[in-house]
Design a protein around this motif. Structure first.
Motif, PDB file in Angstrom:
ATOM      1  N   ILE A  38       0.844  -1.198   0.000  1.00  0.00           N
ATOM      2  CA  ILE A  38       0.000   0.000   0.000  1.00  0.00           C
ATOM      3  C   ILE A  38       0.877   1.244   0.000  1.00  0.00           C
ATOM      4  CG2 ILE A  38      -1.592   1.359   1.410  1.00  0.00           C
ATOM      5  CD1 ILE A  38      -2.940  -1.283   2.210  1.00  0.00           C
ATOM      6  N   LEU A  39       1.892   1.284   0.836  1.00  0.00           N
ATOM      7  CA  LEU A  39       2.772   2.448   0.898  1.00  0.00           C
ATOM      8  C   LEU A  39       3.519   2.660  -0.411  1.00  0.00           C
ATOM      9  CD1 LEU A  39       4.213   1.865   4.474  1.00  0.00           C
ATOM     10  CD2 LEU A  39       2.786   3.807   3.788  1.00  0.00           C
ATOM     11  N   ALA A  40       3.933   1.570  -1.038  1.00  0.00           N
ATOM     12  CA  ALA A  40       4.691   1.678  -2.285  1.00  0.00           C
ATOM     13  C   ALA A  40       3.838   2.233  -3.416  1.00  0.00           C
ATOM     14  CB  ALA A  40       5.258   0.312  -2.665  1.00  0.00           C
ATOM     15  N   SER A  41       2.563   1.932  -3.415  1.00  0.00           N
ATOM     16  CA  SER A  41       1.726   2.214  -4.586  1.00  0.00           C
ATOM     17  C   SER A  41       0.714   3.335  -4.399  1.00  0.00           C
ATOM     18  CB  SER A  41       0.970   0.940  -4.992  1.00  0.00           C
ATOM     19  OG  SER A  41       1.866  -0.073  -5.391  1.00  0.00           O
ATOM     20  N   PHE A  42       0.393   3.706  -3.148  1.00  0.00           N
ATOM     21  CA  PHE A  42      -0.722   4.636  -2.939  1.00  0.00           C
ATOM     22  C   PHE A  42      -0.399   5.707  -1.905  1.00  0.00           C
ATOM     23  CE2 PHE A  42      -2.461   0.446  -4.030  1.00  0.00           C
ATOM     24  CZ  PHE A  42      -3.206   0.763  -5.160  1.00  0.00           C
ATOM     25  N   ASP A  43      -1.102   6.815  -2.020  1.00  0.00           N
ATOM     26  CA  ASP A  43      -1.198   7.813  -0.960  1.00  0.00           C
ATOM     27  C   ASP A  43      -2.584   7.671  -0.331  1.00  0.00           C
ATOM     28  OD1 ASP A  43       1.314   9.133  -1.213  1.00  0.00           O
ATOM     29  OD2 ASP A  43       0.572  10.132  -3.016  1.00  0.00           O
ATOM     30  N   VAL A  44      -2.624   7.645   0.998  1.00  0.00           N
ATOM     31  CA  VAL A  44      -3.882   7.442   1.728  1.00  0.00           C
ATOM     32  C   VAL A  44      -4.160   8.684   2.566  1.00  0.00           C
ATOM     33  CG1 VAL A  44      -5.141   5.931   3.318  1.00  0.00           C
ATOM     34  CG2 VAL A  44      -3.370   4.962   1.832  1.00  0.00           C
ATOM     35  N   SER A  45      -5.386   9.184   2.492  1.00  0.00           N
ATOM     36  CA  SER A  45      -5.724  10.399   3.235  1.00  0.00           C
ATOM     37  C   SER A  45      -7.216  10.418   3.550  1.00  0.00           C
ATOM     38  CB  SER A  45      -5.349  11.649   2.413  1.00  0.00           C
ATOM     39  OG  SER A  45      -6.066  11.675   1.187  1.00  0.00           O
ATOM     40  N   GLU A  46      -7.612  11.386   4.368  1.00  0.00           N
ATOM     41  CA  GLU A  46      -9.018  11.698   4.629  1.00  0.00           C
ATOM     42  C   GLU A  46      -9.829  10.490   5.099  1.00  0.00           C
ATOM     43  OE1 GLU A  46      -9.936  13.305   0.731  1.00  0.00           O
ATOM     44  OE2 GLU A  46      -9.868  15.338   1.534  1.00  0.00           O
ATOM     45  N   ALA A  47      -9.414   9.891   6.194  1.00  0.00           N
ATOM     46  CA  ALA A  47     -10.186   8.795   6.777  1.00  0.00           C
ATOM     47  C   ALA A  47     -11.256   9.355   7.701  1.00  0.00           C
ATOM     48  CB  ALA A  47      -9.269   7.844   7.541  1.00  0.00           C
ATOM     49  N   PHE A  48     -12.493   8.934   7.504  1.00  0.00           N
ATOM     50  CA  PHE A  48     -13.582   9.384   8.372  1.00  0.00           C
ATOM     51  C   PHE A  48     -14.721   8.380   8.326  1.00  0.00           C
ATOM     52  CE2 PHE A  48     -13.841  11.479   4.243  1.00  0.00           C
ATOM     53  CZ  PHE A  48     -15.123  11.166   3.808  1.00  0.00           C
ATOM     54  N   SER A  49     -15.544   8.380   9.367  1.00  0.00           N
ATOM     55  CA  SER A  49     -16.698   7.491   9.442  1.00  0.00           C
ATOM     56  C   SER A  49     -17.725   7.882   8.399  1.00  0.00           C
ATOM     57  CB  SER A  49     -17.323   7.540  10.837  1.00  0.00           C
ATOM     58  OG  SER A  49     -16.424   7.061  11.805  1.00  0.00           O
ATOM     59  N   LEU A  50     -18.686   7.003   8.177  1.00  0.00           N
ATOM     60  CA  LEU A  50     -19.693   7.260   7.147  1.00  0.00           C
ATOM     61  C   LEU A  50     -20.526   8.498   7.443  1.00  0.00           C
ATOM     62  CD1 LEU A  50     -20.942   3.634   6.338  1.00  0.00           C
ATOM     63  CD2 LEU A  50     -19.048   4.929   5.326  1.00  0.00           C
ATOM     64  N   ASP A  51     -20.611   8.878   8.724  1.00  0.00           N
ATOM     65  CA  ASP A  51     -21.364  10.082   9.071  1.00  0.00           C
ATOM     66  C   ASP A  51     -20.501  11.338   9.053  1.00  0.00           C
ATOM     67  OD1 ASP A  51     -19.789   9.802  11.298  1.00  0.00           O
ATOM     68  OD2 ASP A  51     -21.439   9.545  12.716  1.00  0.00           O
ATOM     69  N   GLY A  52     -19.251  11.194   8.612  1.00  0.00           N
ATOM     70  CA  GLY A  52     -18.358  12.337   8.507  1.00  0.00           C
ATOM     71  C   GLY A  52     -17.537  12.618   9.741  1.00  0.00           C
TER      72      GLY A  52
END
Length: 493
Positions: free
Chosen positions: A449-463
């Motif tokens: 995942i680290l090699a291939s992607f940038d991950v951001s903006e994690a939040f619950s379904l209700d925001g």
């Protein structure tokens, strides 16, 4: 009327237990309970480890609770767990009987719930016959083969990352246990196994069913008002039995045709062609346990990793830089890179510590009366290890609420910031035999995942901020995050 009689009998038993306590010595301290019910109404059905941690600040790291005459011992320190579950392992390695999940639903026939004895030791021997360093190259090859399509699927459809993670873990486990290749999370085999996992978690939750506090209710007739829990248990038993026989039957047919791939079940059949019905039953159930015991916890840790790096971009960038330096961004990470990635290893340790998938370890049972720290621990007590309290102990982990992978890299004192994996997989003679597989799956998935992607903006379904469930396995509740390829084509694409 029957309920009243049963409650009356329980009250008499509770009174008998109280008189025994007076003769044996003081019990460990704990919150005062109600007459006869004890602390039954005080223990929350979810997030109980948070309540236990709060109580431990008042009553100490060895605490006694009572639920309708049954003693529970809550251990909330590394020392208490080491002194009892490790150093007195022969006395503290049993499992308590869980009437709903263990007896009525039949999950007591799975190794994780076995009483300590020959059948438990044989089950562990079967597990470790597959999950051992000698077999690591074969297991790692399966994981590397599976993570490649996972990365491709994630690049093509990042919004369904939760399903991709569950498919990845299920595919790895089913390939190892039964030699099966699963192309989609919608596969009926995975869907049925997921239902078994759900049943185990739901039926094992402390306080979820009255029968667990009043075991005598197991014997009421199925037609009796209020006996609906027995149908729930029967449906769960039937469901798990069907998938056990289906999976075992598929492999048995492949072995007979000579087309079976190397696997846990296939190897057992070929090495023991004249297995007794009892041995075959153990093989079937151990193969199913392989999946149910490891899938949810491994999924939980991978999801928690995603949230951690999304919420801590500095940590993500530093881990990516380390992975890039090893791979040159010309190939995907592989297992042989692991020793060259100490910072990533520290990040994964912090995932295990900060959001443990098992904040309460599976319960133990003490076989005979014992005394510890001046207190009496009654025979038959259920012993719960509060892993959450240990992971948040500031004497072990300074600033425990802070996500800080560096804590494992800068301290030479081994008693400060110890490797949390020694707590995350259980204790004593009941340590999870699947630890090696879970750790390696997490490492390979996280590195890719680290090699291939940038991950951001994690939040619950209700925001709101991501939240974790409070059941037997503490797993992130459904959440969203942004996953973008670092290049136009991910490494496996």
């Amino acid at each position: 009327m029957l309920y009243i009689l049963l409650l009356g009998l329980s009250i008499l038993l509770a009174g008998y237990n109280i008189s025994r306590r007076n003769a044996k010595g003081p019990l460990p301290p704990g919150p005062r309970g109600l007459p006869f019910l004890g602390n039954a109404l005080h223990i929350p059905p979810e997030y109980s480890w948070l309540t236990f941690t709060r109580w431990a600040q008042t009553y100490g790291d060895v605490m006694h609770l009572s639920v309708i005459g049954q003693s529970f011992i809550i251990l909330s320190s590394r020392k208490a767990i080491d002194d009892l579950l490790e150093k007195r392992g022969a006395m503290y390695s049993d499992r308590p009987i869980i009437p709903m999940a263990g007896e009525l639903a039949g999950f007591g026939q799975y190794m994780a719930m076995f009483p300590y004895g020959p059948r438990h030791r044989e089950g562990r021997k079967l597990f470790l016959g597959t999950l051992n360093p000698r077999n690591a190259p074969r297991l790692q090859a399966i994981q590397e083969e599976t993570v490649a399509p996972f990365v491709a699927n994630l690049a093509e459809d990042p919004s369904n990352f939760l399903l991709h993670i569950r498919w990845l873990v299920a595919s790895v486990v089913l390939r190892i246990t039964h030699g099966l290749t699963i192309d989609s999370y919608d596969d009926p085999v995975i869907q049925t196994m997921e239902k078994v996992i759900h049943d185990v978690s739901k039926l094992s939750a402390p306080g979820a069913y009255l029968v667990d506090s009043l075991p005598i209710l197991m014997h009421i007739p199925d037609w009796f008002p209020g006996a609906g829990f027995k149908k729930v248990a029967k449906d769960a038993r039937d469901n798990s039995s069907r998938i056990e026989h289906k999976l075992y039957g598929i492999v048995k047919e492949q072995v007979a045709r000579g087309t079976a791939l190397p696997s846990f079940a296939g190897d057992l059949m070929q090495n023991n062609p004249n297995a007794t019905p009892e041995e075959e039953d153990l093989y079937r159930k151990t193969g199913t346990l392989f999946y149910t015991a490891g899938s949810d916890t491994t999924v939980s840790v991978i999801e928690s990793f995603l949230i951690l790096i999304a919420q801590n971009p500095g940590i993500q960038k530093k881990a990516q830089a380390e992975v890039d330096a090893v791979t040159g961004r010309t190939r995907p990470p592989v297992f042989s890179d692991r020793e060259a990635l100490p910072y990533l290893d520290a990040v994964l340790k912090e995932v295990f510590r900060h959001k443990p998938a098992g904040p309460l370890a599976l319960p133990h049972k003490v076989r005979q009366d014992d005394h510890y720290a001046g207190y009496w621990i009654p025979a038959g007590s259920t012993v719960l290890s509060n892993t959450w309290a240990i992971m948040r102990d500031p004497s072990l982990y300074p600033n425990p609420d802070l996500v800080d992978p560096e804590r494992y890299l800068r301290d030479s004192n081994e008693n400060l910031n110890p490797d949390p994996r020694i707590f995350a997989f259980g204790y004593g003679r009941r340590v999870c035999p699947g630890q090696m597989l879970a750790e390696s799956t997490l490492f390979l998935t996280a590195a890719n995942i680290l090699a291939s992607f940038d991950v951001s903006e994690a939040f619950s379904l209700d925001g709101s901020e991501p939240k974790w469930g409070g059941g037997v396995v503490s797993q992130p509740l459904p959440f969203k995050c942004t996953i973008k390829p670092r290049t136009k084509t991910a490494h496996h694409g």
